[in-house]
Design an enzyme around this catalytic site. Structure first.
Site, PDB file in Angstrom:
ATOM      1  N   GLY A  34      -3.923  -2.994  -9.202  1.00 48.91           N
ATOM      2  CA  GLY A  34      -4.991  -2.612 -10.004  1.00 48.91           C
ATOM      3  C   GLY A  34      -5.145  -1.145 -10.010  1.00 48.91           C
ATOM      4  O   GLY A  34      -4.396  -0.299  -9.768  1.00 48.91           O
ATOM      5  N   VAL A  36      -7.955   2.295  -9.566  1.00 47.76           N
ATOM      6  CA  VAL A  36      -9.205   2.684  -8.918  1.00 47.76           C
ATOM      7  C   VAL A  36      -9.912   3.739  -9.573  1.00 47.76           C
ATOM      8  O   VAL A  36      -9.335   4.616  -9.974  1.00 47.76           O
ATOM      9  CB  VAL A  36      -8.784   3.095  -7.428  1.00 47.76           C
ATOM     10  CG1 VAL A  36     -10.107   3.594  -6.738  1.00 47.76           C
ATOM     11  CG2 VAL A  36      -8.066   2.183  -6.671  1.00 47.76           C
ATOM     12  N   ASP A 144       0.395  -2.336   5.079  1.00 48.45           N
ATOM     13  CA  ASP A 144       1.129  -1.480   4.229  1.00 48.45           C
ATOM     14  C   ASP A 144       0.418  -0.026   4.387  1.00 48.45           C
ATOM     15  O   ASP A 144       0.101   0.503   3.677  1.00 48.45           O
ATOM     16  CB  ASP A 144       0.509  -2.046   2.760  1.00 48.45           C
ATOM     17  CG  ASP A 144       1.478  -1.385   1.592  1.00 48.45           C
ATOM     18  OD1 ASP A 144       2.465  -0.890   1.715  1.00 48.45           O
ATOM     19  OD2 ASP A 144       0.685  -1.304   0.499  1.00 48.45           O
TER      20      ASP A 144
END
Length: 696
Positions: A34, A36, A144
């Site tokens: 996505g 930001v 992550d």
């Protein structure tokens, strides 16, 4: 507003104008999942809004993962992450809004400035260990952790992007043969047994992140992610360039087997003994730019070899600690004790200048002293001691042994004597402030509190009867019930001659009663809308917190003027959990349990500023004309600019031998004559000048 363009890999050419109610202003970065955006709420609050790519919005499995990301981010304290403000995982384009945190990512910082200094590396490792402890404590595994997911905020690193995190109770499972993560920062088990990844994988990633911060490359470095994956599983890490005093600890983090790696708590304990020069001087990076390098996408190899060294660094060092309140009182033995010398630090400009000092009147392991100021002295209790210090230099004036634990409140100077609670709250004892010798003692009934106001001690019995006791003699002055208050619990505030009792009925009306402590006469009585709690008074007005929701989160600040019988209500942009509040003039400072500190002006009815601190479950904030002060469970004292909300100074933590113990409540820092008096869990009492926190 015209649609925005984005050049990030995999992102749509046309970006939306709004996500929910939030106006998207610019692109902060783009990754595989996505984009930001920098955004603003209706009230103007800066936010970082993640909007998923349209192609993934059509995938039911991805939507499930996004819901999991939102849930994981909401679980974790805002002290170490970007707090979630709002989200909609069911929107056509799912999105999540978090507070915007100024500061570069670790990836950006290393790319622009080169490797970090040894001192900065120690602070980074300690901050990330704290963050992982907080993340794992709520049952979440990040999976992550990498340089682009670490923001260097002015009060410490923040871990962001829980896109592939997994709560322990999650029903989502990794598909067989499908790797999720960034190879240079993945643990061996993420390649070998992706279904069995646990918290230890985040510790491995921390080790890899530290190598990157120290050298500009990873411990396993190759242009091919497949070669990196082989190296992670089979080869020894390359720690060339990692400081010698940190390399053994980093190597333990990079152990091939999860059970051989330290836990975040073990990391924090070992970091305190890494070197005598260890400190937590805050790293204050440049403000985060909207022209941001693209973060590493999932399964992309990272390997930078920057030769540049760090330029000028801003470091805030220390000389004092937060004052941790909530004392334990007991009976006093009258034997005198020898007086250990207080240590003094910081060179004075003149012989008469105040110098920061530190003193340790009690034995090691005795816990945090609980102190108050009065009659030109500091009065403290600590485990089995009660003592007095000279505020000018920390000299021990007197010390007495105590044998019985009392209530968790510091000593109080009232009626010219020092009052302490003993025998688990069943007795009150008054001491001579000059010598510490007992003057009187009194048994107390089962009660809801023992506040002192002026020269009167208020005792509330189980049947609701209140007794006013003369603090100078221990004699009862009056005994009566308070109309409208069946079991009054009193509070009082510095400089206010009245005591306040409050109670809530039907979950919608709070009754506040102001009582003259000298006579027990009710001065005024008010019924106010909402579930309210008094937190301060200024100029006759009472300031209260208004709770809402199933968990009683603070949703608003209320100021009540008993003269005009009018109220002012200021609603917070986001309800806060576990709030402590302090009042200065028209401004109320709020510190939430997750570390969110904000200033609300009841005159303009606006929030002045907001800061995400690293203080989880801190003290009541106190303020002077220039700064707001907050104490932390690890013994730090933070100073924030009262006008801008910018962190301007903090002291190092001093946890002592019982560093695994966390106090339920912390005392308020004490301000007196332009100095701040504070204590630490290692048993030290500190004093620092309030004038220049950046020099602490």
């Amino acid at each position: 507003m015209a649609p925005q363009r984005n050049t990030g890999a995999g992102a749509e050419a046309e970006l939306p104008e709004y996500a929910g109610h939030y106006r998207l202003e610019s692109c902060l970065g783009s990754g595989g999942m996505g984009v930001v955006h920098l955004a603003r709420s209706t009230s103007g609050m800066k936010l970082a809004v993640k909007v998923v790519h349209a192609e993934f919005a059509k995938d039911p499995e991805f939507r499930g993962r996004f819901r999991q990301e939102v849930a994981a981010a909401r679980k974790v304290s805002g002290a170490f992450t970007a707090s979630v403000v709002d989200a909609d995982s069911e929107a056509e384009r799912p999105w999540m809004a978090t507070l915007f945190i100024p500061g570069p990512t670790l990836s950006e910082h290393v790319k622009r400035n080169g490797a970090m200094s040894p001192a900065e590396l120690r602070r980074l490792m300690a901050g990330l260990a704290e963050a992982l402890r907080d993340i794992h404590r709520v049952g979440v595994v990040h999976r992550d952790l990498k340089p682009s997911n670490v923001l260097l905020a002015e009060d410490g690193p923040k871990v962001i992007d829980f896109g592939i995190s997994r709560p322990k109770d999650s029903e989502l499972r990794t598909e067989t043969g499908k790797l999720i993560g960034t190879p240079p920062f993945m643990a061996p088990e993420q390649f070998r047994r992706p279904r069995e990844v646990g918290p230890a994988a985040d510790v491995f990633a921390l080790g890899s992140v530290m190598v990157h911060a120290a050298t500009g490359r990873g411990p396993f470095d190759s242009d091919s992610p497949y070669v990196v994956a082989y190296q992670v599983v089979h080869d020894e890490p390359d720690l060339t360039g990692v400081p010698e005093n940190l390399a053994p600890l980093v190597l333990r983090c990079l152990a091939k087997e999860p059970e051989d790696r330290p836990t975040p708590d073990e990391l924090m304990r070992e970091l305190r003994s890494v070197a005598a020069s260890y400190d937590t001087q805050v790293f204050i990076p440049a403000q985060r730019s909207t022209d941001v390098a693209e973060p590493e996408p999932v399964v992309e190899a990272a390997g930078r070899r920057s030769k540049r060294r760090l330029g000028k660094r801003v470091a805030l060092a220390a000389g004092a600690l937060s004052l941790l309140a909530g004392g334990v009182f007991a009976s006093v033995q009258l034997a005198d004790s020898p007086s250990p010398e207080a240590k003094s630090s910081s060179s004075p400009s003149t012989a008469a200048a105040f110098r920061a000092w530190q003193a340790k009147p009690g034995p090691d392991g005795a816990g945090t002293p609980q102190c108050s100021y009065g009659a030109g002295k500091l009065f403290c209790t600590q485990s089995e001691l009660v003592f007095a210090l000279a505020p000018s230099d920390g000299t021990l004036l007197w010390r007495r042994s105590i044998s019985e634990v009392g209530s968790s409140a510091p000593p109080v100077l009232s009626g010219g004597l020092v009052l302490i609670s003993t025998d688990e709250g069943r007795r009150v004892q008054a001491l001579d402030p000059a010598t510490g010798r007992a003057r009187w003692q009194r048994s107390t009934p089962a009660q809801t509190g023992t506040p002192c106001v002026g020269g009167t001690l208020l005792l509330t019995a189980a049947d609701g009867t209140v007794t006013g006791v003369d603090s100078a003699t221990g004699d009862a002055k009056w005994n009566r019930r308070i109309p409208g208050q069946s079991a009054p619990a009193f509070v009082s505030f510095t400089g206010d001659p009245l005591a306040y009792a409050w109670s809530t009925s039907d979950g919608s009306i709070t009754r506040v009663t102001a009582v003259d402590p000298a006579t027990g006469v009710v001065r005024w009585d008010a019924r106010l809308r909402g579930i309210l709690q008094p937190v301060g008074t200024v100029g006759g007005s009472v300031y209260l917190l208004s709770a809402a929701g199933a968990y009683g989160d603070t949703a608003a600040v209320v100021r009540y003027d008993p003269g005009s019988r009018t109220s002012v209500r200021v609603t917070l942009p986001v309800p806060r959990q576990g709030v402590h509040a302090g009042v200065r003039g028209n401004v109320v400072h709020l510190l939430a349990s997750g570390g969110s500190l904000e200033a609300v002006d009841t005159k303009t009815r606006k929030r002045l500023w907001h800061l995400e601190t690293s203080v989880s479950r801190g003290s009541v904030p106190v303020a002077d004309d220039k700064h707001v002060y907050v104490s932390a469970p690890d013994g730090r004292l933070l100073a924030v600019d009262a006008d801008s909300g910018r962190l301007v100074g903090q002291t190092p933590p001093r946890l002592g031998t019982n560093s695994d113990r966390v106090a339920g409540t912390l005392p308020t820092p004490v301000l007196a004559h332009h100095h701040i008096y504070a204590t630490a869990p290692d048993g030290t009492v500190f004093a620092v000048p309030a004038k220049n926190p950046s020099a602490w």
